[in-house]
Design a protein around this motif. Sequence first.
Motif, short mmCIF file in Angstrom:
data_model
loop_
_atom_site.label_atom_id
_atom_site.label_comp_id
_atom_site.label_asym_id
_atom_site.label_seq_id
_atom_site.Cartn_x
_atom_site.Cartn_y
_atom_site.Cartn_z
N PHE A 15 -1.92 -0.50 21.51
CA PHE A 15 -1.89 -1.98 21.52
C PHE A 15 -1.69 -2.47 22.95
CE2 PHE A 15 0.78 -5.88 21.39
CZ PHE A 15 -0.17 -6.75 20.85
N LYS A 16 -2.42 -3.53 23.31
CA LYS A 16 -2.24 -4.18 24.62
C LYS A 16 -1.95 -5.65 24.38
CE LYS A 16 -5.75 -5.08 27.38
NZ LYS A 16 -6.82 -4.95 28.38
N GLU A 17 -0.75 -6.07 24.71
CA GLU A 17 -0.33 -7.45 24.47
C GLU A 17 -1.11 -8.42 25.36
OE1 GLU A 17 3.73 -10.16 24.82
OE2 GLU A 17 3.84 -7.98 25.02
N GLU A 18 -1.36 -9.59 24.84
CA GLU A 18 -2.05 -10.64 25.60
C GLU A 18 -1.29 -10.92 26.90
OE1 GLU A 18 -3.61 -15.25 24.92
OE2 GLU A 18 -2.03 -14.43 23.64
N GLY A 19 -2.03 -10.99 28.00
CA GLY A 19 -1.41 -11.27 29.29
C GLY A 19 -0.93 -10.05 30.04
#
Length: 443
Positions: free
Chosen positions: A272-276
């Motif tokens: 997972f890659k968080e927004e921002g």
Amino acid sequence: MLQRIRAAALALVVGAGTLVLAPSAATAAAAPTISAVDLSPAAPIVVSGGDVSVTFSFTTTDATTADLKLNGDPVAVTSAPVTGGLKWTGTKSFGPGAAGKWSYTATAHGDGDIAKSGSFDVVKALTTKIADFDAGPDLVDKGDTVKVSGRLLADAKGYDGQSVTITFRERGTDAYRHVAKVTTGRGGWFGARVRAEATGWWRAEFAATSVALGSTSDTDRVDVRHGDLGSRITGFDARPEPVDRGDRLSLSGTLKVEDGGSASGRRVAVYFKEEGTSRWEYVTSDVTDRHGRFWASAVAYDSGWWRAEFDGVRGVNGSVSGADWVHVNQPAPAPEPEKADTRLTKFNATPEPVKRGKYLMFRGVLQVDDEGSWDGYKAKVALYFKPLGSKKWKYVKSTWSNTSGRLYTKTKAAKSGTWKFVFAGDGDTYGDHSGTDYVRVKR
């Protein structure tokens, strides 16, 4: 006439066989001398997160006293005998807030005064960042070249003429090894071509210098084919979309291997890659069934991208799925309960300085606002430490205040740095930080 009388008197004395000379004047006292002022460490004085202690020294001869002033303010000096005179020494600490040009004047006092003046700069260490790092293409044959590139920034501006190290960590290992060195060009940009021999992660590193802090880029993975079968992940999906914060996501897809190779029993990881942000974080994994399909679930906390990764096995190369965006609905926060304010006062760390391995003692007072009156408060309070030159506070230990709010604890000193108490708050009160206290540790 007077000259003749004096000459006659002198002739009489000489004639008698004795010449008497008038006594000479007393030898005059020697005027003092003073050497140039030496700074240790040498200027410019570079400061980062903590204070830097600077020692000023100079030597005098025939001086009774001496003094030192910085920007017109006196600095205490002590003396010690050296060959032919005295060596005078004084110290002063400089923090980030002291950045600028400073002047000094050292004066020797004796039969007259003599001074030496000069100036030096105190500068704040540059904060660096390696941005836009990329290694590509993402899939290559063994022995092919990979282009690595990025940009070194210092205080958000391009940092030219600096050495950057390209490092690589092979899949299945824990350590990065140095592969190449490059020098940043105009605007801080750098690039190099490196040979890819194995699947793994590439990154760039900038080592700290006397004027700049170090930094490390994000990593970028490159898969290397070894004449093995290719693989790909199809149909990867994260659902439902959108989803409420705290609900579970279903994550699924299919791993396929070319030329009829087996895709069953292969472990596929979900990231997972968080927004921002730019970093992919591991979340969970699953093993494929006999058709290459996999399923997993995870709790959704923030909006961002999801993807699946297969690391590959002997005879089958790894692969990465496309990314799937999921929006997470953030519920309105619950109203904050009524809480009382607190304060941490009278924090002090002693002794200062302290010898390494000896105990440092910490005291303070925790108080709560009781309708306008500050009363002692009994609660658990944490002790934190920030080493000299670091930006991060580290938890050390916890202690309890007594019913009067008084705090006491101790720990062994290992490094110079800054200390503070932190009260996190509880169901009835808000938290607070004490003031900080810097302690130098002597070896």
